[in-house]
Design a protein around this motif. Structure first.
Motif, PDB file in Angstrom:
ATOM      1  N   PHE A 101       0.833  -1.199   0.000  1.00  0.00           N
ATOM      2  CA  PHE A 101       0.000   0.000   0.000  1.00  0.00           C
ATOM      3  C   PHE A 101       0.871   1.253   0.000  1.00  0.00           C
ATOM      4  CE2 PHE A 101      -3.452  -2.453   2.596  1.00  0.00           C
ATOM      5  CZ  PHE A 101      -3.699  -3.252   1.498  1.00  0.00           C
ATOM      6  N   THR A 102       1.870   1.279   0.855  1.00  0.00           N
ATOM      7  CA  THR A 102       2.771   2.432   0.892  1.00  0.00           C
ATOM      8  C   THR A 102       3.661   2.470  -0.345  1.00  0.00           C
ATOM      9  OG1 THR A 102       4.184   1.110   2.356  1.00  0.00           O
ATOM     10  CG2 THR A 102       2.769   2.758   3.380  1.00  0.00           C
ATOM     11  N   GLY A 103       4.040   1.293  -0.855  1.00  0.00           N
ATOM     12  CA  GLY A 103       4.877   1.242  -2.045  1.00  0.00           C
ATOM     13  C   GLY A 103       4.195   1.812  -3.269  1.00  0.00           C
ATOM     14  N   PHE A 104       2.867   1.655  -3.339  1.00  0.00           N
ATOM     15  CA  PHE A 104       2.111   2.198  -4.459  1.00  0.00           C
ATOM     16  C   PHE A 104       1.691   3.650  -4.240  1.00  0.00           C
ATOM     17  CE2 PHE A 104       1.595  -2.096  -6.047  1.00  0.00           C
ATOM     18  CZ  PHE A 104       1.359  -1.948  -7.400  1.00  0.00           C
ATOM     19  N   ALA A 105       1.268   4.002  -3.021  1.00  0.00           N
ATOM     20  CA  ALA A 105       0.535   5.255  -2.861  1.00  0.00           C
ATOM     21  C   ALA A 105       1.063   6.212  -1.805  1.00  0.00           C
ATOM     22  CB  ALA A 105      -0.937   4.938  -2.563  1.00  0.00           C
ATOM     23  N   CYS A 106       2.110   5.873  -1.079  1.00  0.00           N
ATOM     24  CA  CYS A 106       2.643   6.801  -0.078  1.00  0.00           C
ATOM     25  C   CYS A 106       3.472   7.886  -0.776  1.00  0.00           C
ATOM     26  CB  CYS A 106       3.514   6.036   0.918  1.00  0.00           C
ATOM     27  SG  CYS A 106       4.222   7.078   2.221  1.00  0.00           S
ATOM     28  N   PRO A 107       3.391   9.142  -0.338  1.00  0.00           N
ATOM     29  CA  PRO A 107       4.221  10.192  -0.951  1.00  0.00           C
ATOM     30  C   PRO A 107       5.696  10.095  -0.580  1.00  0.00           C
ATOM     31  CG  PRO A 107       2.971  11.083   0.881  1.00  0.00           C
ATOM     32  CD  PRO A 107       2.459   9.685   0.659  1.00  0.00           C
ATOM     33  N   ALA A 108       6.062   9.119   0.237  1.00  0.00           N
ATOM     34  CA  ALA A 108       7.463   8.834   0.579  1.00  0.00           C
ATOM     35  C   ALA A 108       8.155   9.957   1.339  1.00  0.00           C
ATOM     36  CB  ALA A 108       8.260   8.458  -0.666  1.00  0.00           C
ATOM     37  N   PRO A 109       7.646  10.319   2.528  1.00  0.00           N
ATOM     38  CA  PRO A 109       8.366  11.296   3.344  1.00  0.00           C
ATOM     39  C   PRO A 109       9.742  10.795   3.771  1.00  0.00           C
ATOM     40  CG  PRO A 109       6.583  10.279   4.606  1.00  0.00           C
ATOM     41  CD  PRO A 109       6.391   9.871   3.181  1.00  0.00           C
ATOM     42  N   CYS A 110       9.948   9.478   3.707  1.00  0.00           N
ATOM     43  CA  CYS A 110      11.267   8.917   3.987  1.00  0.00           C
ATOM     44  C   CYS A 110      12.318   9.475   3.037  1.00  0.00           C
ATOM     45  CB  CYS A 110      11.222   7.390   3.879  1.00  0.00           C
ATOM     46  SG  CYS A 110      10.543   6.783   2.306  1.00  0.00           S
ATOM     47  N   GLU A 111      11.943   9.676   1.791  1.00  0.00           N
ATOM     48  CA  GLU A 111      12.898  10.181   0.806  1.00  0.00           C
ATOM     49  C   GLU A 111      13.244  11.639   1.071  1.00  0.00           C
ATOM     50  OE1 GLU A 111      11.705   9.267  -3.190  1.00  0.00           O
ATOM     51  OE2 GLU A 111      11.378   7.141  -2.754  1.00  0.00           O
ATOM     52  N   GLY A 112      12.273  12.383   1.610  1.00  0.00           N
ATOM     53  CA  GLY A 112      12.562  13.772   1.972  1.00  0.00           C
ATOM     54  C   GLY A 112      13.587  13.872   3.085  1.00  0.00           C
ATOM     55  N   ALA A 113      13.668  12.815   3.927  1.00  0.00           N
ATOM     56  CA  ALA A 113      14.603  12.819   5.057  1.00  0.00           C
ATOM     57  C   ALA A 113      15.876  12.043   4.764  1.00  0.00           C
ATOM     58  CB  ALA A 113      13.915  12.232   6.290  1.00  0.00           C
ATOM     59  N   CYS A 114      16.032  11.532   3.556  1.00  0.00           N
ATOM     60  CA  CYS A 114      17.232  10.779   3.178  1.00  0.00           C
ATOM     61  C   CYS A 114      18.464  11.684   3.267  1.00  0.00           C
ATOM     62  CB  CYS A 114      17.069  10.236   1.764  1.00  0.00           C
ATOM     63  SG  CYS A 114      18.526   9.421   1.081  1.00  0.00           S
ATOM     64  N   VAL A 115      19.502  11.231   3.957  1.00  0.00           N
ATOM     65  CA  VAL A 115      20.712  12.032   4.125  1.00  0.00           C
ATOM     66  C   VAL A 115      21.354  12.358   2.776  1.00  0.00           C
ATOM     67  CG1 VAL A 115      23.036  12.068   5.108  1.00  0.00           C
ATOM     68  CG2 VAL A 115      21.133  11.157   6.450  1.00  0.00           C
ATOM     69  N   LEU A 116      21.321  11.411   1.862  1.00  0.00           N
ATOM     70  CA  LEU A 116      21.876  11.659   0.533  1.00  0.00           C
ATOM     71  C   LEU A 116      21.177  12.837  -0.132  1.00  0.00           C
ATOM     72  CD1 LEU A 116      23.771  10.830  -1.767  1.00  0.00           C
ATOM     73  CD2 LEU A 116      22.056   9.144  -2.491  1.00  0.00           C
ATOM     74  N   GLY A 117      19.896  13.049   0.231  1.00  0.00           N
ATOM     75  CA  GLY A 117      19.114  14.118  -0.372  1.00  0.00           C
ATOM     76  C   GLY A 117      19.564  15.514  -0.001  1.00  0.00           C
ATOM     77  N   ILE A 118      20.517  15.645   0.908  1.00  0.00           N
ATOM     78  CA  ILE A 118      21.021  16.973   1.256  1.00  0.00           C
ATOM     79  C   ILE A 118      21.643  17.651   0.039  1.00  0.00           C
ATOM     80  CG2 ILE A 118      22.715  18.248   2.636  1.00  0.00           C
ATOM     81  CD1 ILE A 118      22.336  16.150   4.823  1.00  0.00           C
ATOM     82  N   ASN A 119      22.402  16.870  -0.742  1.00  0.00           N
ATOM     83  CA  ASN A 119      23.061  17.483  -1.907  1.00  0.00           C
ATOM     84  C   ASN A 119      23.017  16.628  -3.162  1.00  0.00           C
ATOM     85  OD1 ASN A 119      24.784  15.505  -1.038  1.00  0.00           O
ATOM     86  ND2 ASN A 119      26.620  16.800  -0.981  1.00  0.00           N
ATOM     87  N   GLU A 120      22.254  15.517  -3.117  1.00  0.00           N
ATOM     88  CA  GLU A 120      22.084  14.659  -4.290  1.00  0.00           C
ATOM     89  C   GLU A 120      20.629  14.190  -4.326  1.00  0.00           C
ATOM     90  OE1 GLU A 120      24.189  13.746  -6.626  1.00  0.00           O
ATOM     91  OE2 GLU A 120      26.076  14.537  -5.829  1.00  0.00           O
ATOM     92  N   PRO A 121      20.146  13.665  -5.446  1.00  0.00           N
ATOM     93  CA  PRO A 121      18.820  13.057  -5.444  1.00  0.00           C
ATOM     94  C   PRO A 121      18.781  11.897  -4.444  1.00  0.00           C
ATOM     95  CG  PRO A 121      19.557  13.433  -7.688  1.00  0.00           C
ATOM     96  CD  PRO A 121      20.739  13.697  -6.804  1.00  0.00           C
ATOM     97  N   PRO A 122      17.747  11.819  -3.610  1.00  0.00           N
ATOM     98  CA  PRO A 122      17.715  10.802  -2.556  1.00  0.00           C
ATOM     99  C   PRO A 122      17.579   9.397  -3.110  1.00  0.00           C
ATOM    100  CG  PRO A 122      15.592  11.891  -2.736  1.00  0.00           C
ATOM    101  CD  PRO A 122      16.536  12.649  -3.620  1.00  0.00           C
TER     102      PRO A 122
END
Length: 495
Positions: A101-122
């Protein structure tokens, strides 16, 4: 976790999408799975962070960042990279009953908090998550696991959305006899009737429901508790009850002409379309059609996007989506929206891509406020009048939207869809049960405890917290099950 140099070697690759100009001709899943190798490369991008933040759900300034179910993301990324898919599946299920369910429809707030996402695509976390569970089903690893014994305790769960299903799954694992009541004709709540088929296919929901049934959960559809099944029956037949009925009272647009025909709530539009699609592939005509109509969608969120994609598939004449906010920036502004906050940036979602493929441009109009609806001689909407607004703040910091003179506009409209969210839960059953509510109409039950003012009755999900994300609903469903088990047994082993 993952490959030490993976984030330097591999680019982000999320789920691919089918050609927008072609997929609008059908109702199938609009995405294309990555190859096994590509998914493993995404797992390899996980950085072995000293302090990973992707898996820790929280709210910053009212916006979710990180994963509310505390998914073991770095661990299953590493397992996928190493090709240990079954072990990765086990890790997924440790914290999330329904990763599909989350894999299909979650907006993925986890990706917003990904450390790599500070300066690269998460890291494409949601893509990896979905790939793991889909492989699990394909390989036959996801099987019913009924409890070895029963406690003799009976629990009623009212509402079969993600919170209700998570609560039921956990309580069933604890050995209680669980009955889930759903007033619609299919299980899933807004998973089924609020998210279109091309975004979350119903067979994805149904295959999990089949597993839960085989594990011993009873599902009762077409039954509204408090109406078709009385409160007295509920109190007599069950040792405890959990309220997971969602927040289904629509927000409205209170302007002149609101009563005109052709102005509908988005969920009425989406629900009827999905039901007709599943019942008859739209042959029965029991839905609100957008065919050959000038469609206006009021609301810039996910539900508005779902209305766009559905209207395009109906072959509408024109399509415009009003967003009350200004167009967002293309990249995160670290001064006002720093990591690990959810990046408030301009996104082009699947529905806007489809509208652009059909009509030649993104359908959104920004900073637009509706001032009135105008109808024809038959009382049917024919125009929407608007004005542009600018966001200001009063002396207390409250938001104000100031109309900009000279920006008035008239839009042709045969169908208007209101997609501006929900105010809170319906009060009928709550009133009959004598449940105390807060000023905003949600159930008065403390987060983490979920107890109402009536002994043995708990509340979770949107009915308790207000309109929120699927992943928060699963979080609360799991936690309320723990507290209900503690109430029934005096102690609990549920997480």
């Amino acid at each position: 976790m993952g490959k030490i140099t993976g984030f330097m070697e591999y680019d982000r690759q999320a789920q691919r999408e089918r050609d927008p100009s072609k997929r609008t001709k059908d109702w199938f899943d609009y995405t294309i799975p990555l190859t096994v190798e590509e998914v493993q490369q995404q797992g390899a991008r996980c950085m072995d962070c000293g302090v990973p933040t992707c898996h820790t759900g929280m709210e910053i300034d009212g916006v979710t960042t990180g994963c509310p179910v505390y998914h073991l993301i770095p661990e299953w990324n590493d397992l996928v990279y190493k090709g240990q898919w079954k072990e990765a599946l086990n890790k997924e299920h440790e914290m999330n009953n329904f990763p599909e369910f989350t894999g299909f429809a979650c907006p993925a707030p986890c990706e917003g908090a990904c450390v790599l996402g500070i300066n690269e695509p998460p890291v494409a976390i949601r893509t990896v998550e979905r790939s793991i569970i889909e492989k699990g089903f394909d390989e036959g690893w996801v099987v019913p696991e009924p409890p070895e014994s029963r406690t003799g305790k009976k629990v009623a769960v009212i509402g079969s959305g993600p919170a209700g299903l998570a609560a039921a799954a956990q309580l069933n694992k604890a050995g209680h006899t669980v009955t889930v009541f759903e007033r619609s004709d299919r299980i899933g709540g807004l998973l089924t009737y609020g998210i279109p088929e091309m975004k979350l296919p119903y067979d994805v929901v149904q295959r999990r429901v089949n597993i839960l049934e085989q594990e011993g959960i009873t599902f009762v559809t077409n039954t509204e508790v408090g109406k078709d099944y009385t409160v007295e029956e509920l109190e007599t037949n069950f040792d405890s009850s959990i309220l997971c009925g969602g927040a289904t009272i629509h927000r409205d647009v209170e302007v002149e002409g609101r009563e005109l025909k052709g102005v509908h709530y988005a969920m009425d539009f989406l629900h009827a379309n999905t039901k007709s699609l599943l019942d008859s592939e739209l042959e029965d005509g029991n839905f609100i059609t957008a065919k050959d109509k000038n469609v206006i969608v009021i609301g810039g969120g996910d539900t508005g996007t779902d209305c766009i994609s559905t209207s395009v598939r109906h072959d509408c004449k024109s399509l415009t989506q009003f967003d009350i906010y200004d167009k967002k920036v293309s990249e995160r502004n670290m001064d006002v929206n720093p990591w690990p906050q959810w990046p408030v940036i301009h996104r082009i979602e699947y529905g806007q891509k489809e509208a652009a493929a059909v009509f030649g441009d993104d359908p959104r109009a920004y900073a637009v406020q509706t001032t009135k609806f105008v109808g024809d001689e038959n009382g049917h909407v024919k125009e929407v009048h608007t004005i542009n607004v600018e966001l200001t703040f009063d002396e207390k910091g409250a938001r104000l939207r100031k109309p900009i003179p000279g920006t008035e506009k008239v839009w042709p409209a045969d169908l208007v869809l209101l997609a501006i969210g929900f105010k809170g839960p319906e009060q009928g059953l709550l009133s009959k049960l004598g449940i105390k509510t807060k000023a905003n109409s949600t159930v008065d039950a403390e987060y983490g405890k979920y107890t109402t003012n009536k002994e043995g009755i708990f509340a979770a999900g949107d009915m308790r917290r207000g309109q929120s994300l699927i992943v928060w609903a699963i979080n609360e469903g799991r936690e309320v099950a723990r507290e209900c088990d503690r109430f029934l047994m005096g102690t609990t082993t549920l997480p």
